[in-house]
Design an enzyme around this catalytic site. Structure first.
Site, PDB file in Angstrom:
ATOM      1  N   ILE A  35       0.827  -1.215   0.000  1.00  0.00           N
ATOM      2  CA  ILE A  35       0.000   0.000   0.000  1.00  0.00           C
ATOM      3  C   ILE A  35       0.857   1.258   0.000  1.00  0.00           C
ATOM      4  O   ILE A  35       1.847   1.345   0.734  1.00  0.00           O
ATOM      5  CB  ILE A  35      -0.996  -0.010   1.192  1.00  0.00           C
ATOM      6  CG1 ILE A  35      -1.866   1.277   1.208  1.00  0.00           C
ATOM      7  CG2 ILE A  35      -0.312  -0.213   2.551  1.00  0.00           C
ATOM      8  CD1 ILE A  35      -3.068   1.209   2.130  1.00  0.00           C
ATOM      9  N   THR A  36       0.485   2.231  -0.821  1.00  0.00           N
ATOM     10  CA  THR A  36       1.152   3.536  -0.826  1.00  0.00           C
ATOM     11  C   THR A  36       0.276   4.532  -0.064  1.00  0.00           C
ATOM     12  O   THR A  36      -0.935   4.351   0.058  1.00  0.00           O
ATOM     13  CB  THR A  36       1.380   4.060  -2.260  1.00  0.00           C
ATOM     14  OG1 THR A  36       0.119   4.427  -2.837  1.00  0.00           O
ATOM     15  CG2 THR A  36       2.054   3.015  -3.143  1.00  0.00           C
ATOM     16  N   GLY A  37       0.914   5.585   0.439  1.00  0.00           N
ATOM     17  CA  GLY A  37       0.154   6.635   1.126  1.00  0.00           C
ATOM     18  C   GLY A  37      -0.502   6.144   2.397  1.00  0.00           C
ATOM     19  O   GLY A  37      -1.611   6.555   2.732  1.00  0.00           O
ATOM     20  N   ALA A  38       0.179   5.269   3.139  1.00  0.00           N
ATOM     21  CA  ALA A  38      -0.412   4.736   4.376  1.00  0.00           C
ATOM     22  C   ALA A  38       0.273   5.310   5.614  1.00  0.00           C
ATOM     23  O   ALA A  38       0.166   4.745   6.699  1.00  0.00           O
ATOM     24  CB  ALA A  38      -0.346   3.212   4.375  1.00  0.00           C
TER      25      ALA A  38
ATOM     26  N   SER B  69      -0.602   8.226   6.535  1.00  0.00           N
ATOM     27  CA  SER B  69      -1.553   9.280   6.896  1.00  0.00           C
ATOM     28  C   SER B  69      -2.941   8.896   6.388  1.00  0.00           C
ATOM     29  O   SER B  69      -3.079   8.045   5.505  1.00  0.00           O
ATOM     30  CB  SER B  69      -1.086  10.575   6.210  1.00  0.00           C
ATOM     31  OG  SER B  69      -1.968  11.629   6.466  1.00  0.00           O
ATOM     32  N   GLY B  70      -3.949   9.550   6.949  1.00  0.00           N
ATOM     33  CA  GLY B  70      -5.299   9.556   6.376  1.00  0.00           C
ATOM     34  C   GLY B  70      -5.925   8.209   6.093  1.00  0.00           C
ATOM     35  O   GLY B  70      -5.833   7.259   6.878  1.00  0.00           O
TER      36      GLY B  70
ATOM     37  N   TYR C 232      -6.023  18.474 -10.224  1.00  0.00           N
ATOM     38  CA  TYR C 232      -6.258  17.332  -9.330  1.00  0.00           C
ATOM     39  C   TYR C 232      -7.416  16.481  -9.875  1.00  0.00           C
ATOM     40  O   TYR C 232      -7.310  15.244  -9.952  1.00  0.00           O
ATOM     41  CB  TYR C 232      -6.585  17.851  -7.920  1.00  0.00           C
ATOM     42  CG  TYR C 232      -6.995  16.755  -6.970  1.00  0.00           C
ATOM     43  CD1 TYR C 232      -6.049  15.854  -6.469  1.00  0.00           C
ATOM     44  CD2 TYR C 232      -8.321  16.603  -6.588  1.00  0.00           C
ATOM     45  CE1 TYR C 232      -6.432  14.833  -5.605  1.00  0.00           C
ATOM     46  CE2 TYR C 232      -8.710  15.585  -5.728  1.00  0.00           C
ATOM     47  CZ  TYR C 232      -7.764  14.703  -5.242  1.00  0.00           C
ATOM     48  OH  TYR C 232      -8.135  13.686  -4.396  1.00  0.00           O
TER      49      TYR C 232
HETATM   50  N1  LIG Z   1      -9.305  13.402   1.796  1.00  0.00           N
HETATM   51  C1  LIG Z   1     -10.262  13.407   0.883  1.00  0.00           C
HETATM   52  O1  LIG Z   1     -11.319  14.045   1.041  1.00  0.00           O
HETATM   53  C2  LIG Z   1     -10.115  12.612  -0.379  1.00  0.00           C
HETATM   54  C3  LIG Z   1     -11.229  12.548  -1.230  1.00  0.00           C
HETATM   55  C4  LIG Z   1     -11.120  11.812  -2.399  1.00  0.00           C
HETATM   56  C5  LIG Z   1      -9.937  11.136  -2.678  1.00  0.00           C
HETATM   57  N2  LIG Z   1      -8.861  11.229  -1.832  1.00  0.00           N
HETATM   58  C6  LIG Z   1      -7.649  10.512  -2.185  1.00  0.00           C
HETATM   59  O2  LIG Z   1      -7.281   9.685  -1.120  1.00  0.00           O
HETATM   60  C7  LIG Z   1      -5.886   9.379  -1.193  1.00  0.00           C
HETATM   61  C8  LIG Z   1      -5.269   9.505   0.177  1.00  0.00           C
HETATM   62  O3  LIG Z   1      -5.388  10.840   0.601  1.00  0.00           O
HETATM   63  P1  LIG Z   1      -5.691  11.264   2.104  1.00  0.00           P
HETATM   64  O4  LIG Z   1      -6.955  12.036   2.086  1.00  0.00           O
HETATM   65  O5  LIG Z   1      -5.559  10.113   3.026  1.00  0.00           O
HETATM   66  O6  LIG Z   1      -4.527  12.362   2.290  1.00  0.00           O
HETATM   67  P2  LIG Z   1      -3.234  12.477   3.236  1.00  0.00           P
HETATM   68  O7  LIG Z   1      -3.630  12.327   4.656  1.00  0.00           O
HETATM   69  O8  LIG Z   1      -2.578  13.732   2.803  1.00  0.00           O
HETATM   70  O9  LIG Z   1      -2.344  11.218   2.813  1.00  0.00           O
HETATM   71  C9  LIG Z   1      -1.655  11.201   1.586  1.00  0.00           C
HETATM   72  C10 LIG Z   1      -0.633  10.097   1.615  1.00  0.00           C
HETATM   73  O10 LIG Z   1       0.071  10.090   0.366  1.00  0.00           O
HETATM   74  C11 LIG Z   1       1.471  10.160   0.636  1.00  0.00           C
HETATM   75  N3  LIG Z   1       2.172  10.862  -0.443  1.00  0.00           N
HETATM   76  C12 LIG Z   1       1.871  12.072  -0.984  1.00  0.00           C
HETATM   77  N4  LIG Z   1       2.779  12.403  -1.923  1.00  0.00           N
HETATM   78  C13 LIG Z   1       3.681  11.387  -1.968  1.00  0.00           C
HETATM   79  C14 LIG Z   1       4.859  11.159  -2.720  1.00  0.00           C
HETATM   80  N5  LIG Z   1       5.337  12.048  -3.601  1.00  0.00           N
HETATM   81  N6  LIG Z   1       5.534   9.992  -2.525  1.00  0.00           N
HETATM   82  C15 LIG Z   1       5.092   9.081  -1.629  1.00  0.00           C
HETATM   83  N7  LIG Z   1       3.978   9.246  -0.879  1.00  0.00           N
HETATM   84  C16 LIG Z   1       3.288  10.387  -1.037  1.00  0.00           C
HETATM   85  C17 LIG Z   1       1.567  10.920   1.953  1.00  0.00           C
HETATM   86  O11 LIG Z   1       2.837  10.731   2.540  1.00  0.00           O
HETATM   87  P3  LIG Z   1       3.371  11.702   3.728  1.00  0.00           P
HETATM   88  O12 LIG Z   1       2.816  11.144   5.007  1.00  0.00           O
HETATM   89  O13 LIG Z   1       4.849  11.587   3.621  1.00  0.00           O
HETATM   90  O14 LIG Z   1       2.856  13.081   3.448  1.00  0.00           O
HETATM   91  C18 LIG Z   1       0.418  10.282   2.709  1.00  0.00           C
HETATM   92  O15 LIG Z   1       0.792   9.012   3.218  1.00  0.00           O
HETATM   93  C19 LIG Z   1      -5.318  10.332  -2.258  1.00  0.00           C
HETATM   94  O16 LIG Z   1      -5.136   9.615  -3.457  1.00  0.00           O
HETATM   95  C20 LIG Z   1      -6.420  11.370  -2.436  1.00  0.00           C
HETATM   96  O17 LIG Z   1      -6.422  11.909  -3.725  1.00  0.00           O
HETATM   97  C21 LIG Z   1      -8.939  11.961  -0.692  1.00  0.00           C
END
Ligand SMILES: NC(=O)c1ccc[n+]([C@@H]2O[C@H](COP(=O)([O-])OP(=O)(O)OC[C@H]3O[C@@H](n4cnc5c(N)ncnc54)[C@H](OP(=O)(O)O)[C@@H]3O)[C@@H](O)[C@H]2O)c1
Length: 280
Positions: A8-11, A13-14, A164
């Site tokens: 999993i990527t982006g894990a 946070s959030g 985006y």
């Molecule tokens: N939040 C919303 O309302 C929402 C709605 C629709 C879709 N999404 C989607 O959900 C997904 C997760 O987002 P989230 O809301 O959980 O946001 P988040 O809390 O900002 O988490 C984003 C994650 O992606 C990682 N990341 C960002 N850029 C990166 C890079 N260049 N290389 C490696 N890792 C990277 C971050 O790492 P760090 O911890 O190092 O920053 C973090 O683990 C995203 O694809 C977003 O587009 C979110």
């Protein structure tokens, strides 16, 4: 999920963090792909606390850079002989246009090209585990977005949320084409909208966009709620043979008309392969 391996990527946070913790609690072994060492180690420690005895691990890469996407895919493939679920989830939004060292616009590189490159690099490991799954986090922000194949790098008229939205349209189209290309391999591919979720999303985007997103997040759902569809797609037997679909609230729903355009999906695939310098 006992015995299953989930990359999993982006894990850190959030949504991704909660999903990884929940899947680990179900018995899965989690392989994190993170960019920041301190945040990666903290995420790993939380997983270990939640499920002692399972050898969760972490690999590091900045998923906006082609060389890093390819390197980490190679490293994960070298350490994992089979992967049951790949979750492409890392994503971001940026208020002003930035271009990576590869000449790619930063949102497009991080939110779309990384999904493509990582999945390509782990394809054989997913096939080795078939039936296996690819789950791609998209967004309802794809609705209203249109692709401009003459300007995938958004050199003209950059606006953070517009670009985006396009990257999230890429996620749905890419998943559609991926599912078509994976037919007969035993690997499914689905994308999802998690809902509008109060995470760190947008905090780093800079400019007034960060402020607007921060205010809007007071109306957002929790990361626990927001991770439900992701966890469902990664683990539920109900969707074991569902592929090429877009999910919201754990149900397949139609994405926008633009996201159902098979010709655009095929073209996006070949343009992305060219930009990523990958033969597919
Ligand atoms: N939040 C919303 O309302 C929402 C709605 C629709 C879709 N999404 C989607 O959900 C997904 C997760 O987002 P989230 O809301 O959980 O946001 P988040 O809390 O900002 O988490 C984003 C994650 O992606 C990682 N990341 C960002 N850029 C990166 C890079 N260049 N290389 C490696 N890792 C990277 C971050 O790492 P760090 O911890 O190092 O920053 C973090 O683990 C995203 O694809 C977003 O587009 C979110």
């Amino acid at each position: 999920m006992h015995g299953k391996v989930i990359v999993i990527t982006g894990a850190t946070s959030g949504i991704g963090q909660v999903a990884a913790e929940q899947l680990a609690a179900m018995g899965a072994r989690i392989v994190l792909v993170a960019r920041d060492r301190a945040r990666g180690e903290a995420a790993l420690a939380r997983l270990r606390e939640g499920g002692p005895g399972i050898a969760h691990s972490v690999h590091y890469a900045d998923l906006s850079r082609l060389a890093e996407m390819k390197r980490v895919a190679g490293q994960v493939a070298a350490t994992e002989s089979r992967i049951d679920v790949l979750i492409n989830n890392a994503g971001a939004v940026f208020s002003s246009r930035r271009v990576t060292e590869d000449g790619l616009e930063l949102t497009f590189a991080t939110n779309h090209v990384a999904y493509f490159v990582l999945t390509h690099g782990l394809r054989e490991r997913l096939i080795a585990a078939a039936p296996a799954r690819v789950v791609n986090t998209s967004s309802d922000a794809h609705r209203g977005a249109r692709l401009d194949f003459e300007d995938l790098g958004a050199a003209r008229g950059y606006r953070g949320l517009k670009v985006y939205g396009r990257s999230k349209l890429c996620n749905v189209l890419y998943t559609r084409e991926l599912a078509r290309r994976l037919e007969g391999t035993g690997i499914t591919a689905n994308s999802l909208h998690p809902g509008f979720v109060a995470t760190r999303f947008g905090d780093q985007s800079g400019g007034p966009l960060s402020y607007v997103i921060r205010i809007a997040k007071t109306f957002a759902i929790s990361p626990e709620k927001g991770s439900e569809t992701l966890v469902h797609l990664a683990s539920s037997p109900e969707v074991a043979s569902t592929t090429g679909k877009y999910f919201y609230k754990c149900r397949a729903v139609p994405p926008s008309l633009e996201a159902q355009d098979d010709a655009a999906a095929a073209r996006l695939w070949s343009e992305t392969a060219k930009l990523a310098r990958i033969e597919s």
